[in-house]
Motif scaffolding. Sequence first.
Motif, PDB file in Angstrom:
ATOM      1  N   ALA A   1      40.121  50.219   3.679  1.00  0.00           N
ATOM      2  CA  ALA A   1      39.437  49.929   2.416  1.00  0.00           C
ATOM      3  C   ALA A   1      39.341  48.425   2.179  1.00  0.00           C
ATOM      4  N   ARG A   2      40.415  47.711   2.516  1.00  0.00           N
ATOM      5  CA  ARG A   2      40.418  46.248   2.341  1.00  0.00           C
ATOM      6  C   ARG A   2      39.384  45.606   3.256  1.00  0.00           C
ATOM      7  N   ALA A   3      39.297  46.080   4.493  1.00  0.00           N
ATOM      8  CA  ALA A   3      38.330  45.524   5.439  1.00  0.00           C
ATOM      9  C   ALA A   3      36.902  45.758   4.953  1.00  0.00           C
ATOM     10  N   ARG A   4      36.620  46.945   4.472  1.00  0.00           N
ATOM     11  CA  ARG A   4      35.269  47.250   4.005  1.00  0.00           C
ATOM     12  C   ARG A   4      34.906  46.399   2.792  1.00  0.00           C
ATOM     13  N   ALA A   5      35.851  46.228   1.873  1.00  0.00           N
ATOM     14  CA  ALA A   5      35.580  45.408   0.691  1.00  0.00           C
ATOM     15  C   ALA A   5      35.336  43.956   1.083  1.00  0.00           C
ATOM     16  N   LEU A   6      36.130  43.465   2.022  1.00  0.00           N
ATOM     17  CA  LEU A   6      35.994  42.072   2.462  1.00  0.00           C
ATOM     18  C   LEU A   6      34.644  41.840   3.125  1.00  0.00           C
ATOM     19  N   LEU A   7      34.256  42.744   4.010  1.00  0.00           N
ATOM     20  CA  LEU A   7      33.004  42.562   4.739  1.00  0.00           C
ATOM     21  C   LEU A   7      31.783  42.799   3.845  1.00  0.00           C
ATOM     22  N   SER A   8      31.945  43.602   2.806  1.00  0.00           N
ATOM     23  CA  SER A   8      30.831  43.874   1.900  1.00  0.00           C
ATOM     24  C   SER A   8      30.648  42.769   0.868  1.00  0.00           C
TER      25      SER A   8
END
Length: 521
Positions: A508-515
């Motif tokens: 979830a953290r990775a997706r938020a960061l990349l988005s």
Amino acid sequence: MATHPHTHQHSHPQPHAHPHQPGPTSATARRTTRPRPPAITLAALATVTALTTLTAACTPPASAHTDQPGRPGHSAQRPSPASLEGVWRTDGYGSLVTIDGRQLRTYETTAVSCLPGSVRGVRTGPPGAGGRADFAVPDGARITVVPRGSDEARLSIQDNVGHRTLHRIAGLPARCHQPPAKDPRTVFDVFWRTYAENYPFFAAKKTDWAAVRDRYRPRVTARTTDDELFAILREMIEPLHDGHTRLSAGPGRVYAGSRPGTTLPTPAFLKQVDAAIAAGLGPGVTRQQWAGGALSYADLPDRLGYLRITSFQGYTDREDYDSDVAELDRALDAVFTKARTSGPKALRGLVVDLRLNGGGSDQLGLRVAARLTGRPYLAYRKHARNDPADARKFTPDEPARIRPHDGPRYTGPLALLTGPLTISAGETFTQSLLGRTPAPARIGENTQGVFSDTLDRTLPNGWKFALPNEEFLTADGRTFDGTGIPPTVRTPVFTPEDLASRRDPALARARALLSGHQEKP
């Protein structure tokens, strides 16, 4: 990373939830039954890795290499300059290599021992350019030897990064022709001496290896039982907490090291992990799979991609390096298409999940990294311990470089998911991306901290053991052995509470960061 018959390290198949996820086992592996650079690695990941070493070990003292008359085919008579016939000593890796006609074989040496190695090769054709010779190894990666003058040669292993320097000697030492004693004290001495001459991390582990010998050898006598001897050898190396240490002495007597706090996966754990990842990817997301599930990919909303890699070996039933390369390339060609890497619908972020990667071939990791850059750069440098008496002396650093793939490449923002079960070749792959531009965000927890290929060795009584003897260095000379590569965004990885709730906070953290929904670290 090792060099012997396919074993990142040696596989001990156990039941597990997925053919390419770590299974519950007490043996470690950084590869599986062919000469691989092993990586393996933790006991729990033995089924997805395999030890790979070309019976390496460090240069024995002069007494171990005293030129002695050899048997027929290994005489002191000097062949023609480009000939590879004869006996060769490796820099580092404590090995001798003999080439006799079409046959190649290895010997494992210390100052007190010379035992036949497990690597045997057969030359596959006539000498190539410059006297090059290729040798096929049953259940192993191809070995290539190239002469550099009359008294030096370079040996490389198809799925290993780098090469090993060979120096001609007059013949096999006399002890190589003598059957080894198999009594408990001799076994102890060979075990202790192999570590003393090859292990590079005693200072980092705050271990006085001579004191270990003084403490344990008096407990070994001619009447010491196998169970007692196994317990002693295990007690000697257990405090190293090194995931590339391993001892196998038959059924019920197997030990594999690991960093304190490492939780070995069970089938139930792996099932929960799969459920948490699926929930984290979201409903309606379809993952493509290759290599029996070791490689998988999914397109996510917001033009993000998710690539999971659980192994760098064993991609096909053929279990050879060429087949692994072909399957990996097939997967990467399907993932990194022109549409995903350029144009209005190109990915704007990619998650690479290595949290359950048990290792394999470092070369395959470099092959993936080549799809993730548009410019060449240094992946890492590696060297091997090269002085039996001084753990601070190494072979010359050998650089490994990333060269961009000739085809579609993804060069945008990248998030790496790592944790303590990111092991061996999974770690060298992570390290190979540190010099990438833009630098990846590393999300999760520290990797396991075992980078070296392994030396796979056999004791006089037939027991098998493995240990590391190399360091992998960053451009500025740092290593991550022991501690592992730290994350830039520290996030818990697969905690019991998260798994019970089917949560994956690192994903979830990775997706938020990349988005762009979260500030970059």
